[in-house]
Structure formats: structure tokens, C-alpha cells
Motif scaffolding. Sequence first.
Motif, short mmCIF file in Angstrom:
data_model
loop_
_atom_site.label_atom_id
_atom_site.label_comp_id
_atom_site.label_asym_id
_atom_site.label_seq_id
_atom_site.Cartn_x
_atom_site.Cartn_y
_atom_site.Cartn_z
N LEU A 40 70.73 77.93 81.88
CA LEU A 40 70.93 79.26 82.45
C LEU A 40 71.36 79.12 83.91
O LEU A 40 71.03 78.12 84.56
N PRO A 41 72.04 80.10 84.46
CA PRO A 41 72.59 79.97 85.82
C PRO A 41 71.55 79.78 86.92
O PRO A 41 71.81 79.09 87.89
N ASP A 42 70.39 80.40 86.81
CA ASP A 42 69.42 80.36 87.91
C ASP A 42 68.36 79.26 87.76
O ASP A 42 67.41 79.22 88.55
N VAL A 43 68.50 78.39 86.80
CA VAL A 43 67.50 77.35 86.58
C VAL A 43 67.84 76.15 87.46
O VAL A 43 68.97 75.65 87.44
N PRO A 44 66.86 75.65 88.25
CA PRO A 44 67.13 74.49 89.10
C PRO A 44 67.44 73.24 88.26
O PRO A 44 66.93 73.08 87.15
N ARG A 45 68.26 72.38 88.81
CA ARG A 45 68.67 71.17 88.10
C ARG A 45 67.47 70.29 87.74
O ARG A 45 67.40 69.73 86.67
N TRP A 46 66.50 70.18 88.66
CA TRP A 46 65.36 69.31 88.39
C TRP A 46 64.52 69.84 87.23
O TRP A 46 63.95 69.06 86.47
N ALA A 47 64.47 71.17 87.06
CA ALA A 47 63.71 71.73 85.94
C ALA A 47 64.40 71.45 84.62
O ALA A 47 63.74 71.15 83.62
N VAL A 48 65.72 71.50 84.62
CA VAL A 48 66.47 71.20 83.40
C VAL A 48 66.29 69.72 83.03
O VAL A 48 66.06 69.38 81.87
N LEU A 49 66.38 68.86 84.03
CA LEU A 49 66.18 67.43 83.76
C LEU A 49 64.77 67.14 83.27
O LEU A 49 64.57 66.32 82.37
N ALA A 50 63.78 67.81 83.84
CA ALA A 50 62.40 67.62 83.39
C ALA A 50 62.24 68.09 81.95
O ALA A 50 61.58 67.43 81.14
N ALA A 51 62.88 69.19 81.60
CA ALA A 51 62.79 69.70 80.23
C ALA A 51 63.47 68.75 79.25
O ALA A 51 63.02 68.58 78.11
N HIS A 52 64.55 68.11 79.66
CA HIS A 52 65.23 67.14 78.79
C HIS A 52 64.49 65.81 78.73
O HIS A 52 64.68 65.03 77.81
N THR A 53 63.64 65.52 79.71
CA THR A 53 62.90 64.27 79.75
C THR A 53 61.68 64.30 78.82
O THR A 53 61.27 63.26 78.31
N VAL A 54 61.12 65.46 78.60
CA VAL A 54 59.90 65.57 77.79
C VAL A 54 60.06 64.93 76.41
O VAL A 54 59.21 64.13 76.00
N PRO A 55 61.11 65.22 75.65
CA PRO A 55 61.24 64.55 74.34
C PRO A 55 61.38 63.04 74.46
O PRO A 55 60.87 62.30 73.61
N LEU A 56 62.06 62.57 75.51
CA LEU A 56 62.21 61.13 75.68
C LEU A 56 60.88 60.45 75.99
O LEU A 56 60.68 59.28 75.66
N VAL A 57 59.99 61.18 76.63
CA VAL A 57 58.67 60.62 76.95
C VAL A 57 57.79 60.59 75.70
O VAL A 57 56.98 59.68 75.53
N THR A 58 57.96 61.53 74.79
CA THR A 58 57.09 61.60 73.62
C THR A 58 57.57 60.73 72.46
O THR A 58 56.80 60.47 71.54
N VAL A 59 58.82 60.29 72.47
CA VAL A 59 59.32 59.45 71.37
C VAL A 59 58.52 58.15 71.23
O VAL A 59 58.12 57.80 70.11
N PRO A 60 58.24 57.41 72.31
CA PRO A 60 57.44 56.19 72.13
C PRO A 60 56.06 56.47 71.52
O PRO A 60 55.56 55.67 70.73
N SER A 61 55.47 57.59 71.87
CA SER A 61 54.18 57.95 71.31
C SER A 61 54.27 58.14 69.80
O SER A 61 53.42 57.64 69.05
N GLY A 62 55.29 58.85 69.36
CA GLY A 62 55.46 59.06 67.93
C GLY A 62 55.72 57.77 67.18
O GLY A 62 55.17 57.54 66.10
N LEU A 63 56.57 56.91 67.73
CA LEU A 63 56.85 55.63 67.09
C LEU A 63 55.60 54.75 67.02
O LEU A 63 55.35 54.08 66.03
#
Length: 73
Positions: free
Chosen positions: A7-30
Amino acid sequence: MFKIDALPDVPRWAVLAAHTVPLVTVPSGLWRIAQVAGLPVAAQGVCYLPLLAWAPLLAATTVVYYRRRTTVL
């Protein structure tokens, strides 16, 4: 560099943090699937890094959500 759709008003760091969450949880699932399958994995006393990343990511997401909801248009 890749383009991140948000969305236009979302800070870049918040978008990156939201995209990082699945990458952090993948090792846990494996790791859990390997445990259930009976495969040998690392020692049980090893520090669990994905667990350490949850607090900062949750805090960042909460702050952005609060700011977005309390901003007067």
C-alpha cells in the motif's frame, strides 16, 4: 533490486518485516517435520534462532498497525 508491492503509506521497513516472517518460520517447520519423521537433527540444547526474531518483528508490526489505525485522515 526487486520491487515490493505494498500500500502507498506503508513504510518500507514494515513491508520487509512482513516478508521476513515466513522466512523465519520455515526452518521451524522443517525442523518439526524432521522430528516427527524420526530424522536425526541438531542437538536438543541448541539455541533456537527463529524464536529470538519473533519479538522484534511482532513489535514492529504492532507499532505500524497502531500508527495506521490512530492517524486522522
